[in-house]
Write a protein that holds these residues in place. Structure first.
Motif, PDB file in Angstrom:
ATOM      1  N   SER A   1      45.693  -3.462  50.358  1.00  0.00           N
ATOM      2  CA  SER A   1      44.900  -3.425  51.593  1.00  0.00           C
ATOM      3  C   SER A   1      44.308  -2.043  51.859  1.00  0.00           C
ATOM      4  N   ASP A   2      45.088  -1.004  51.644  1.00  0.00           N
ATOM      5  CA  ASP A   2      44.593   0.361  51.865  1.00  0.00           C
ATOM      6  C   ASP A   2      43.456   0.687  50.901  1.00  0.00           C
ATOM      7  N   ALA A   3      43.604   0.278  49.663  1.00  0.00           N
ATOM      8  CA  ALA A   3      42.564   0.533  48.666  1.00  0.00           C
ATOM      9  C   ALA A   3      41.313  -0.288  48.947  1.00  0.00           C
ATOM     10  N   ILE A   4      41.480  -1.462  49.539  1.00  0.00           N
ATOM     11  CA  ILE A   4      40.312  -2.275  49.877  1.00  0.00           C
ATOM     12  C   ILE A   4      39.519  -1.605  50.986  1.00  0.00           C
ATOM     13  N   ILE A   5      40.200  -1.043  51.969  1.00  0.00           N
ATOM     14  CA  ILE A   5      39.501  -0.309  53.031  1.00  0.00           C
ATOM     15  C   ILE A   5      38.828   0.924  52.436  1.00  0.00           C
ATOM     16  N   ASP A   6      39.485   1.595  51.485  1.00  0.00           N
ATOM     17  CA  ASP A   6      38.842   2.711  50.781  1.00  0.00           C
ATOM     18  C   ASP A   6      37.550   2.242  50.113  1.00  0.00           C
ATOM     19  N   GLY A   7      37.625   1.111  49.428  1.00  0.00           N
ATOM     20  CA  GLY A   7      36.451   0.570  48.751  1.00  0.00           C
ATOM     21  C   GLY A   7      35.323   0.261  49.717  1.00  0.00           C
ATOM     22  N   LEU A   8      35.671  -0.294  50.877  1.00  0.00           N
ATOM     23  CA  LEU A   8      34.670  -0.584  51.897  1.00  0.00           C
ATOM     24  C   LEU A   8      34.015   0.706  52.396  1.00  0.00           C
ATOM     25  N   CYS A   9      34.835   1.725  52.645  1.00  0.00           N
ATOM     26  CA  CYS A   9      34.303   3.023  53.087  1.00  0.00           C
ATOM     27  C   CYS A   9      33.385   3.626  52.026  1.00  0.00           C
ATOM     28  N   ILE A  10      33.783   3.534  50.774  1.00  0.00           N
ATOM     29  CA  ILE A  10      32.982   4.095  49.685  1.00  0.00           C
ATOM     30  C   ILE A  10      31.663   3.353  49.560  1.00  0.00           C
ATOM     31  N   LEU A  11      31.704   2.035  49.680  1.00  0.00           N
ATOM     32  CA  LEU A  11      30.472   1.249  49.610  1.00  0.00           C
ATOM     33  C   LEU A  11      29.508   1.626  50.728  1.00  0.00           C
ATOM     34  N   VAL A  12      29.999   1.650  51.947  1.00  0.00           N
ATOM     35  CA  VAL A  12      29.151   1.993  53.090  1.00  0.00           C
ATOM     36  C   VAL A  12      28.671   3.438  52.977  1.00  0.00           C
ATOM     37  N   GLY A  13      29.573   4.346  52.591  1.00  0.00           N
ATOM     38  CA  GLY A  13      29.187   5.750  52.437  1.00  0.00           C
ATOM     39  C   GLY A  13      28.111   5.937  51.384  1.00  0.00           C
ATOM     40  N   GLY A  14      28.232   5.249  50.255  1.00  0.00           N
ATOM     41  CA  GLY A  14      27.222   5.344  49.208  1.00  0.00           C
ATOM     42  C   GLY A  14      25.883   4.810  49.644  1.00  0.00           C
ATOM     43  N   VAL A  15      25.903   3.699  50.382  1.00  0.00           N
ATOM     44  CA  VAL A  15      24.638   3.100  50.848  1.00  0.00           C
ATOM     45  C   VAL A  15      23.943   4.016  51.848  1.00  0.00           C
ATOM     46  N   VAL A  16      24.695   4.536  52.824  1.00  0.00           N
ATOM     47  CA  VAL A  16      24.030   5.384  53.823  1.00  0.00           C
ATOM     48  C   VAL A  16      23.590   6.721  53.230  1.00  0.00           C
ATOM     49  N   LEU A  17      24.240   7.180  52.165  1.00  0.00           N
ATOM     50  CA  LEU A  17      23.774   8.410  51.521  1.00  0.00           C
ATOM     51  C   LEU A  17      22.446   8.209  50.794  1.00  0.00           C
ATOM     52  N   LEU A  18      22.176   6.991  50.375  1.00  0.00           N
ATOM     53  CA  LEU A  18      20.893   6.716  49.729  1.00  0.00           C
ATOM     54  C   LEU A  18      19.762   6.586  50.745  1.00  0.00           C
ATOM     55  N   THR A  19      20.122   6.450  52.017  1.00  0.00           N
ATOM     56  CA  THR A  19      19.130   6.406  53.088  1.00  0.00           C
ATOM     57  C   THR A  19      18.728   7.835  53.433  1.00  0.00           C
ATOM     58  N   PRO A  20      17.438   8.140  53.416  1.00  0.00           N
ATOM     59  CA  PRO A  20      17.042   9.524  53.702  1.00  0.00           C
ATOM     60  C   PRO A  20      17.345   9.924  55.145  1.00  0.00           C
ATOM     61  N   GLY A  21      17.927  11.065  55.301  1.00  0.00           N
ATOM     62  CA  GLY A  21      18.221  11.592  56.626  1.00  0.00           C
ATOM     63  C   GLY A  21      19.526  12.366  56.632  1.00  0.00           C
TER      64      GLY A  21
END
Length: 128
Positions: free
Chosen positions: A68-88
């Protein structure tokens, strides 16, 4: 839903303002290069952190543990990677906070509580 609508309107407006301010302060080309640099760095970091998390999930499942902890890590990494590709710059800050393990550790309890609230309200179901 109202909060989401506010974020969809307010965050891009703030991003545009910061990009214009940055362009006026350090110049347009350094601003563009900075945006590209954060995107590339974010993609590399998301890949690195994502692969580590996948390995951790596999190890935990191999030993019969619930990841469960690693799944939340994965979710954070996914969201973090997506928003980093957004300019700003605001989205970059959010993305890096979600990608770095030290800051992600402080954010994960909040995300866990948020998910639990959704489950209790019936907005989020778990399929078994």
């Amino acid at each position: 839903m109202r909060v989401l609508m506010a974020l969809i309107i307010i965050v891009p407006a703030l991003e545009i303002g910061l990009l214009v301010l940055s362009g006026n302060t350090i110049g347009p080309w350094p601003t563009v290069l900075l945006i590209i640099l954060t995107g590339v760095l974010g993609a590399w970091l998301a890949k690195k952190q994502g692969l580590e998390t996948i390995r951790r999930v596999q190890d935990q499942m191999r030993y019969g543990q619930m990841p469960s902890d690693a799944i939340i890590d994965g979710l954070c990494i996914l969201v973090g990677g997506v928003v980093l590709l957004t300019p700003g710059f605001i989205t970059d800050l959010i993305g890096f906070l979600l990608l770095f393990p030290a800051t992600r550790k402080g954010i994960k309890p909040w995300i866990g509580k948020w998910i639990q609230r959704f489950i209790k309200r019936g907005n989020f179901t778990i399929i078994r």
